[in-house]
Design a protein around this motif. Structure first.
Motif, mmCIF file in Angstrom:
data_model
loop_
_atom_site.group_PDB
_atom_site.id
_atom_site.type_symbol
_atom_site.label_atom_id
_atom_site.label_comp_id
_atom_site.label_asym_id
_atom_site.label_seq_id
_atom_site.Cartn_x
_atom_site.Cartn_y
_atom_site.Cartn_z
ATOM 1 N N GLU A 37 0.848 -1.186 0.000
ATOM 2 C CA GLU A 37 0.000 0.000 0.000
ATOM 3 C C GLU A 37 0.884 1.236 0.000
ATOM 4 N N ARG A 53 -7.637 7.972 5.493
ATOM 5 C CA ARG A 53 -8.369 6.794 5.021
ATOM 6 C C ARG A 53 -7.618 5.481 5.291
ATOM 7 N N GLN A 55 -8.408 2.895 7.170
ATOM 8 C CA GLN A 55 -9.170 1.637 7.074
ATOM 9 C C GLN A 55 -9.280 1.186 5.625
ATOM 10 N N GLU A 56 -9.531 2.148 4.724
ATOM 11 C CA GLU A 56 -9.695 1.791 3.309
ATOM 12 C C GLU A 56 -8.389 1.229 2.727
ATOM 13 N N HIS A 57 -7.267 1.816 3.130
ATOM 14 C CA HIS A 57 -5.982 1.310 2.631
ATOM 15 C C HIS A 57 -5.709 -0.099 3.159
ATOM 16 N N GLN A 59 -7.883 -2.280 4.151
ATOM 17 C CA GLN A 59 -8.810 -3.235 3.518
ATOM 18 C C GLN A 59 -8.389 -3.543 2.078
ATOM 19 N N ARG A 60 -7.844 -2.544 1.386
ATOM 20 C CA ARG A 60 -7.372 -2.839 0.024
ATOM 21 C C ARG A 60 -6.170 -3.772 0.073
ATOM 22 N N ILE A 219 -8.038 5.081 -3.883
ATOM 23 C CA ILE A 219 -8.739 5.666 -2.742
ATOM 24 C C ILE A 219 -8.860 7.182 -2.929
ATOM 25 N N GLN A 222 -11.795 7.552 -5.247
ATOM 26 C CA GLN A 222 -13.064 7.487 -4.496
ATOM 27 C C GLN A 222 -13.321 8.798 -3.754
ATOM 28 N N THR A 223 -12.249 9.333 -3.159
ATOM 29 C CA THR A 223 -12.373 10.572 -2.377
ATOM 30 C C THR A 223 -12.818 11.728 -3.266
ATOM 31 N N TRP A 301 -12.521 10.400 7.936
ATOM 32 C CA TRP A 301 -11.449 9.850 7.085
ATOM 33 C C TRP A 301 -10.070 9.987 7.742
#
Ligand code: PMP
Length: 308
Positions: A37, A53, A55-57, A59-60, A219, A222-223, A301
């Motif tokens: 990541e 972000r 959590q999003e990183h 999870q990716r 991400i 998305q943002t 975020w």
């Protein structure tokens, strides 16, 4: 880069930067099967350093590992904690974080059985990927002679180490051509993404970006889609051709490292006025406000690295 002070999270422990070593027979070094990541922490004023972000990183990273069939030995919570810890323990106010999962040196076979997955998280200061002029005036881009990955060759949803051979070839070619970045097309010839960024164009006030088929689910992408829609802009995901980019009013890249970066020209064709356009300017400044907690929107975020 290896010879410096600081600590790196390595398989659950903080180790001195210089001691975070692996053997030359590390499997991932040979075949590129690993996942990683790119994450950023920003100085969010009263909240101190915050990871954007997180959590999003994480999870990716977990999804990338699943796609690559790599067992990840740490939970989402442990990976989040590791990232907060490296920013905190290295005393960083802002920085770039690099979580990575890779196979060890337990064997060399492609079967990859009996291999151990190791995980590191490093963090360092990385003030800006691009110069202040680039952030304002935009960058010069060429369409790459290298095609972006086919969905059925290496797959495109995983942020996997080996994928970046393609990115590096494209970027090096762009720089040799006097450009700053490459725009890669998918195997069918439609616009996919930059070497490490997603791409957007603006035409007649509408914002367009390629569907996710052959690009990374960014991400920052998305943002920016979310921020743009909240401002009332229409955002459409569709197939885009390189000549649509030539005649667009504005174009920009998005990415954790690149943030929101205007594109000034593609293949020698000036895009719009040849500088950062009004919609790009607005989205860029909103992005900078949100990542540093200067806006009351989307504080969810931001994850502070210090314990409450
Ligand atoms: N595409 C590629 C190929 C990338 O390497 C990146 C950077 N991770 C992106 C897009 C942008 O993703 P993000 O906004 O999550 O950084």
């Amino acid at each position: 880069f290896a010879d410096r002070d600081g600590v790196i999270w390595f398989d659950g422990e903080l180790v001195p930067w210089r001691d975070a070593r692996v053997h030359v027979l590390t499997h991932t070094l040979h075949y590129g099967m690993g996942v990683f990541e790119g994450v950023r922490a920003y100085d969010a004023g009263d909240n101190g350093a915050c990871i954007f972000r997180l959590q999003e990183h994480t999870q990716r990273l977990q999804r990338s590992a699943k796609i690559m069939n790599m067992p990840l030995p740490y939970s989402e919570e442990e990976l989040n904690e590791a990232q907060r810890m490296v920013v905190r323990e290295n005393g960083l106010k802002e920085g770039y974080l690099r979580p990575m999962a890779f196979y060890g040196s337990e064997g060399m076979g492609l079967r990859a059985d009996a291999l151990k997955t190791h995980v590191i998280v490093a963090a360092w200061e990385w003030p800006s990927y691009m110069s202040p002029e680039a952030i304002e005036l935009g960058i010069k881009v060429n369409t790459s002679s290298y095609t972006r990955h086919h969905v059925n060759i290496s797959m495109t949803k995983a942020k996997a180490n080996g994928q970046y051979i393609n990115s590096m070839l494209a970027l090096q070619e762009a720089i040799r051509n006097g450009c700053d970045e490459a725009l890669l097309l998918d195997p069918e010839g439609y616009v996919a993404e930059g070497s490490g960024e997603n791409v957007f164009v603006v035409s007649n006030g509408v914002i367009y970006t390629p569907e996710l088929t052959s690009c990374l689910d960014g991400i920052t992408r998305q943002t920016v889609i979310r921020l743009a829609e909240e401002c009332g802009y229409q955002v459409r995901e569709k197939r885009i051709t390189r000549d649509e980019v030539y005649v667009a009013d504005e174009a920009f890249f998005t990415g954790t490292a690149a943030e929101v970066l205007p594109i000034r020209s593609l293949d020698g064709r000036t895009i719009g006025e040849g500088r950062r356009g009004p919609i790009t300017t607005r989205l860029q400044s909103m992005y900078f406000d949100v990542v540093r907690g200067r806006s009351e929107h989307h504080l969810e975020w931001l994850t502070p690295v210090e314990d409450e």
